[in-house]
Design an enzyme around this catalytic site. Structure first.
Site, PDB file in Angstrom:
ATOM      1  N   LYS A  98     -25.002  25.326 -16.454  1.00  0.00           N
ATOM      2  CA  LYS A  98     -23.583  25.331 -17.068  1.00  0.00           C
ATOM      3  C   LYS A  98     -22.359  25.943 -17.410  1.00  0.00           C
ATOM      4  O   LYS A  98     -21.276  26.138 -16.671  1.00  0.00           O
ATOM      5  CB  LYS A  98     -24.230  24.214 -18.564  1.00  0.00           C
ATOM      6  N   ARG A 148     -24.083  17.491 -27.658  1.00  0.00           N
ATOM      7  CA  ARG A 148     -26.247  17.731 -27.623  1.00  0.00           C
ATOM      8  C   ARG A 148     -26.907  16.544 -28.168  1.00  0.00           C
ATOM      9  O   ARG A 148     -28.210  16.919 -27.868  1.00  0.00           O
ATOM     10  CB  ARG A 148     -26.038  18.926 -28.697  1.00  0.00           C
ATOM     11  N   ARG A 201     -32.825  35.750 -16.714  1.00  0.00           N
ATOM     12  CA  ARG A 201     -31.377  35.956 -16.803  1.00  0.00           C
ATOM     13  C   ARG A 201     -31.363  36.962 -17.966  1.00  0.00           C
ATOM     14  O   ARG A 201     -31.374  37.020 -18.838  1.00  0.00           O
ATOM     15  CB  ARG A 201     -31.311  34.442 -17.927  1.00  0.00           C
ATOM     16  N   ARG A 252     -31.403  37.207 -23.530  1.00  0.00           N
ATOM     17  CA  ARG A 252     -31.477  36.389 -25.207  1.00  0.00           C
ATOM     18  C   ARG A 252     -32.843  36.118 -25.789  1.00  0.00           C
ATOM     19  O   ARG A 252     -33.809  36.385 -24.845  1.00  0.00           O
ATOM     20  CB  ARG A 252     -30.890  34.862 -24.932  1.00  0.00           C
ATOM     21  N   ARG A 275     -37.258  25.130 -26.339  1.00  0.00           N
ATOM     22  CA  ARG A 275     -35.848  24.362 -26.058  1.00  0.00           C
ATOM     23  C   ARG A 275     -35.385  22.753 -25.098  1.00  0.00           C
ATOM     24  O   ARG A 275     -34.750  22.201 -24.960  1.00  0.00           O
ATOM     25  CB  ARG A 275     -34.931  25.502 -24.788  1.00  0.00           C
TER      26      ARG A 275
HETATM   27  P1  AP5 Z   1     -26.687  29.793 -16.997  1.00  0.00           P
HETATM   28  O1  AP5 Z   1     -25.695  29.843 -16.394  1.00  0.00           O
HETATM   29  O2  AP5 Z   1     -26.723  30.722 -17.683  1.00  0.00           O
HETATM   30  O3  AP5 Z   1     -27.489  28.084 -17.602  1.00  0.00           O
HETATM   31  P2  AP5 Z   1     -26.867  27.476 -18.639  1.00  0.00           P
HETATM   32  O4  AP5 Z   1     -27.630  25.494 -17.824  1.00  0.00           O
HETATM   33  O5  AP5 Z   1     -25.649  27.581 -19.082  1.00  0.00           O
HETATM   34  O6  AP5 Z   1     -27.804  27.695 -20.212  1.00  0.00           O
HETATM   35  P3  AP5 Z   1     -27.604  27.588 -21.398  1.00  0.00           P
HETATM   36  O7  AP5 Z   1     -29.319  28.691 -21.567  1.00  0.00           O
HETATM   37  O8  AP5 Z   1     -27.182  28.969 -21.921  1.00  0.00           O
HETATM   38  O9  AP5 Z   1     -27.996  26.853 -22.438  1.00  0.00           O
HETATM   39  P4  AP5 Z   1     -28.413  26.516 -23.879  1.00  0.00           P
HETATM   40  O10 AP5 Z   1     -27.663  24.907 -23.395  1.00  0.00           O
HETATM   41  O11 AP5 Z   1     -29.530  25.641 -23.415  1.00  0.00           O
HETATM   42  O12 AP5 Z   1     -27.478  27.573 -24.589  1.00  0.00           O
HETATM   43  P5  AP5 Z   1     -26.867  27.259 -25.707  1.00  0.00           P
HETATM   44  O13 AP5 Z   1     -26.414  28.779 -25.159  1.00  0.00           O
HETATM   45  O14 AP5 Z   1     -25.881  25.976 -24.864  1.00  0.00           O
HETATM   46  O15 AP5 Z   1     -27.796  30.024 -15.654  1.00  0.00           O
HETATM   47  C1  AP5 Z   1     -29.073  30.062 -16.470  1.00  0.00           C
HETATM   48  C2  AP5 Z   1     -29.756  31.164 -15.626  1.00  0.00           C
HETATM   49  O16 AP5 Z   1     -29.825  31.098 -14.242  1.00  0.00           O
HETATM   50  C3  AP5 Z   1     -28.471  32.597 -15.615  1.00  0.00           C
HETATM   51  O17 AP5 Z   1     -29.545  33.872 -15.398  1.00  0.00           O
HETATM   52  C4  AP5 Z   1     -27.728  33.009 -13.922  1.00  0.00           C
HETATM   53  O18 AP5 Z   1     -27.591  33.824 -14.023  1.00  0.00           O
HETATM   54  C5  AP5 Z   1     -29.335  31.841 -13.480  1.00  0.00           C
HETATM   55  N1  AP5 Z   1     -28.173  30.522 -12.541  1.00  0.00           N
HETATM   56  C6  AP5 Z   1     -27.055  29.848 -12.788  1.00  0.00           C
HETATM   57  N2  AP5 Z   1     -26.803  29.230 -11.746  1.00  0.00           N
HETATM   58  C7  AP5 Z   1     -28.094  29.007 -10.621  1.00  0.00           C
HETATM   59  C8  AP5 Z   1     -28.405  28.882  -8.918  1.00  0.00           C
HETATM   60  N3  AP5 Z   1     -27.474  27.782  -8.789  1.00  0.00           N
HETATM   61  N4  AP5 Z   1     -29.304  29.701  -8.434  1.00  0.00           N
HETATM   62  C9  AP5 Z   1     -29.847  30.568  -9.647  1.00  0.00           C
HETATM   63  N5  AP5 Z   1     -29.940  30.951 -10.737  1.00  0.00           N
HETATM   64  C10 AP5 Z   1     -29.053  30.773 -11.032  1.00  0.00           C
HETATM   65  O19 AP5 Z   1     -27.011  26.956 -26.871  1.00  0.00           O
HETATM   66  C11 AP5 Z   1     -27.439  27.927 -27.496  1.00  0.00           C
HETATM   67  C12 AP5 Z   1     -28.401  27.474 -28.877  1.00  0.00           C
HETATM   68  O20 AP5 Z   1     -27.193  27.480 -29.338  1.00  0.00           O
HETATM   69  C13 AP5 Z   1     -29.148  26.166 -28.812  1.00  0.00           C
HETATM   70  O21 AP5 Z   1     -30.432  25.974 -28.737  1.00  0.00           O
HETATM   71  C14 AP5 Z   1     -28.865  25.841 -30.243  1.00  0.00           C
HETATM   72  O22 AP5 Z   1     -29.660  26.169 -31.339  1.00  0.00           O
HETATM   73  C15 AP5 Z   1     -27.457  25.853 -30.230  1.00  0.00           C
HETATM   74  N6  AP5 Z   1     -25.947  25.110 -30.409  1.00  0.00           N
HETATM   75  C16 AP5 Z   1     -25.359  25.893 -28.894  1.00  0.00           C
HETATM   76  N7  AP5 Z   1     -24.391  24.176 -28.634  1.00  0.00           N
HETATM   77  C17 AP5 Z   1     -25.182  23.355 -29.729  1.00  0.00           C
HETATM   78  C18 AP5 Z   1     -25.056  22.327 -30.298  1.00  0.00           C
HETATM   79  N8  AP5 Z   1     -23.807  21.497 -29.887  1.00  0.00           N
HETATM   80  N9  AP5 Z   1     -25.404  21.249 -31.184  1.00  0.00           N
HETATM   81  C19 AP5 Z   1     -26.401  22.239 -30.986  1.00  0.00           C
HETATM   82  N10 AP5 Z   1     -26.753  23.994 -31.681  1.00  0.00           N
HETATM   83  C20 AP5 Z   1     -26.045  24.306 -30.352  1.00  0.00           C
END
Ligand code: AP5
Length: 210
Positions: free
Chosen positions: A13, A88, A123, A156, A167
């Site tokens: 994402k 979420r 990552r 991370r 997760r």
């Molecule tokens: P990346 O683009 O970083 O993936 P992502 O989907 O953004 O993953 P996140 O882990 O950041 O999402 P998340 O939803 O768990 O975490 P968030 O920060 O929102 O890609 C991942 C890796 O793959 C990278 O290394 C990239 O280079 C690689 N990659 C990407 N595309 C690729 C491809 N096509 N081919 C190969 N490699 C590829 O949330 C973290 C925490 O915050 C949550 O657990 C929660 O505690 C809290 N939080 C955040 N938002 C909320 C909310 N709305 N409500 C409650 N808690 C929340």
């Protein structure tokens, strides 16, 4: 245009939001990045969120909804925005509706669990500016150093294997029901995440413009 990027942790994402926001000239808003920034700065909101994030749980709805509401009220969101990681839960989606925000499309990036685990274990993120890399798929030019700001890149805390499984479980239980929520509104488009980031970007842009 107001867009939501939906998908499991590690589906890509944030990576796609970075590409698409450049093309459309609208900001990408990541609640995860905002929360990590709050943790880094030791704010009360950050301190309250940290224990949930480290465990791989969701931060309570009321805290995240407040942060998001303030952010989308800022001037740079007037022409639209991409929400990465919000909503979420169904409660968060309902809160967005109550704010009067019209969502044009919800792009779901779908990736099988085994690929998610490989992506998250490789990552690395920049300690300084938060830029995201992957040891194999998107390496830094100089090992361990951010291309953009020169700070150190690290793993991370919540990308450790046991936290990733938790997760994924949280995603299935609390976030996946949003697919039905937005499908019923006729807003959901699913993109199959590809091996190459650029290939997923092509499909994502086609889904947005289609
Ligand atoms: P990346 O683009 O970083 O993936 P992502 O989907 O953004 O993953 P996140 O882990 O950041 O999402 P998340 O939803 O768990 O975490 P968030 O920060 O929102 O890609 C991942 C890796 O793959 C990278 O290394 C990239 O280079 C690689 N990659 C990407 N595309 C690729 C491809 N096509 N081919 C190969 N490699 C590829 O949330 C973290 C925490 O915050 C949550 O657990 C929660 O505690 C809290 N939080 C955040 N938002 C909320 C909310 N709305 N409500 C409650 N808690 C929340």
């Amino acid at each position: 245009m107001n867009l939501i990027f939906l998908g499991a942790p590690g589906a890509g994402k944030g990576t796609q939001a970075e590409i698409v926001c450049d093309k459309l000239g609208i900001p990408a808003i990541s609640t995860g990045n905002m929360l990590r920034e709050a943790v880094k700065n030791g704010t009360p909101a950050g301190l309250a969120a940290k224990e949930y994030m480290d465990r791989g749980d969701l931060v309570p709805d009321e805290a995240v909804i407040g942060i998001l509401k303030d952010r989308i009220a800022q001037d740079d969101c007037k022409k639209g925005f991409i929400l990465d990681g919000f909503p979420r839960t169904v409660e968060q989606a309902e809160a967005l509706d109550k704010m009067g925000v019209n969502i044009d499309k919800v792009i779901e990036i779908s990736v099988p669990d085994e690929k998610i685990i490989a992506r998250l274990s490789g990552r690395r993120v920049c300690e300084g500016c938060g830029a995201s890399y992957h040891l194999d798929y998107k390496p830094t030019k100089v090992e361990g150093i951010c291309d953009s700001c020169g700070a150190k890149v690290v793993q991370r805390v919540d990308d450790k294997p046991e936290t990733v499984l938790s997760r994924l479980e949280t995603y299935r239980e609390k976030t996946a029901p949003l697919k039905g929520y937005y499908e019923a509104k006729g807003k959901l488009v699913t993109v199959e995440g590809q091996e190459e980031i650029a290939d997923t970007a092509k499909l994502t842009l086609a889904a947005i413009n289609g």
